[in-house]
Write a protein that holds these residues in place. Structure first.
Motif: not given
Length: 361
Positions: A155-164
């Protein structure tokens, strides 16, 4: 990584350079011409076990000219841990290069594979949990399977926080590993991310699923076209947190550059005497292991009296592997002398932050 032997055009390729004990990995030898003889793989037996091997041939015809190649592919496991050398292999009188790989201690999975009846396990691994802005972080997603499957998905990986910035590191790899008495097929997917500012990142659990064969089913796939003896299972890993630290105060360079290794290469025409008005091409290469080419600082041209300089647009390239990205920037500068004289080109220096030593180089 790939290497070409000097004595023969034999290319050695390993699918990854850091392998856990009990994991299989692929080793291939490619010859662009017919080698002197068949390969002798017996030197591998001391430190490796050959699981299987295969050969393939390829012929290309361009404008009536033939080119052919032959590839030998081996699936191996290591017999010991640590730094292990893949020895040179003789193809008659032709010889491949040797190469070192790292065999690591097997991980102790928190899901304890091999100690439960779970046919499917999802794992998430990060190369570091503490980084700097623009530093490469490799994210590894693994799906371990102990039963037969008919399909799988990450499944799509969800990453939260600062821009990357995100960079894909290639197709899903497949190999085998063993935990306890249980053998697993491993499907591995890698990406690299580059946080753009100080702060934090939260990588939510890696979710993966597969259609897994039901244990004890007596149905035969040939008579079960709708896979009724399979069921869909989804599993989640644990989440991961990353701290992105500010740029160190010890760094005093004009442009921030963080990497594992940086090389600065110059190519210049041979000789030291040139004619007035005729262009001289100076080629500069900036190579950064563990950095994306889009984040490399541009070369700056220092004015020199008596020399006109015309830089081309820089060419950017990313060389990717399962372990990360090597960013390359190339620029060509046409230098035209307008007067007879002796000129000294100033030194080019690019300060950078070494993530291995955590110091400025």
């Amino acid at each position: 990584m790939s290497f070409t032997s000097q004595a023969a055009e034999i290319l050695l390729k390993v699918d990854r350079t850091q392998i856990e004990f009990n994991e299989t990995f692929k080793l291939s030898f490619k010859a662009d011409e017919v080698p002197d003889g068949d390969p002798d793989f017996s030197p591998l037996d001391e430190d490796f076990k050959i699981i299987n091997q295969s050969t393939s041939s390829n012929v290309i015809i361009v404008n009536g000219k033939y080119s052919r190649s032959k590839t030998w592919t081996l699936s191996l496991t290591a017999r010991k841990k640590g730094t292990v050398t893949i020895p040179a292999i003789n193809f008659g009188k032709d010889v491949s290069q040797s190469y070192q790989i790292i065999i690591k201690e097997p991980r102790q999975s928190t899901e304890e594979p091999g100690k439960s009846s779970e046919p499917l396990i999802s794992e998430l691994k990060i190369s570091t949990d503490s980084a700097y802005p623009q530093q490469q972080i490799v994210i590894t997603r693994r799906l371990l399977i102990s039963n037969n499957i008919s399909a799988y998905e990450f499944a799509p990986l969800i990453i939260k926080g600062v821009d990357f910035i995100e960079e894909d590191l290639g197709d899903v790899k497949q190999y085998q590993t063993k935990y306890g008495d249980t053998n697993y097929i491993v499907l591995e997917k890698n990406i690299a991310i580059y946080p753009q500012s100080a702060g934090s990142l939260l990588i939510e659990p890696s979710v993966a699923g597969a259609r897994v064969a039901i244990q004890g089913s007596q149905k035969n796939d040939a008579y079960d076209p709708f896979r009724s003896n399979y069921r869909t299972i989804r599993r989640s890993s644990k989440e991961k947190s990353i701290t992105v630290n500010p740029i160190p105060e010890a760094f005093n360079g004009k442009h921030w550059l963080v990497a594992k290794e940086v090389q600065l290469v110059e190519e210049f025409p041979t000789g030291d005497t040139f004619k007035i008005g005729e262009p001289i091409t100076r080629t500069l290469l900036l190579i950064a292991d563990g950095q994306n080419s889009s984040q490399l600082p541009e070369f700056e041209t220092t004015p020199i009296k008596g020399l006109k300089q015309y830089p081309d647009q820089p060419l950017l390239k990313n060389n990717t592997s399962g372990t990360g990205v090597t960013g390359v920037q190339q620029i060509k500068v046409a230098i035209i002398p307008s007067a007879a004289s002796t000129y000294t080109l100033p030194t080019i220096s690019i300060p950078w932050w070494n993530t291995t030593t955590n110091t400025m180089d």
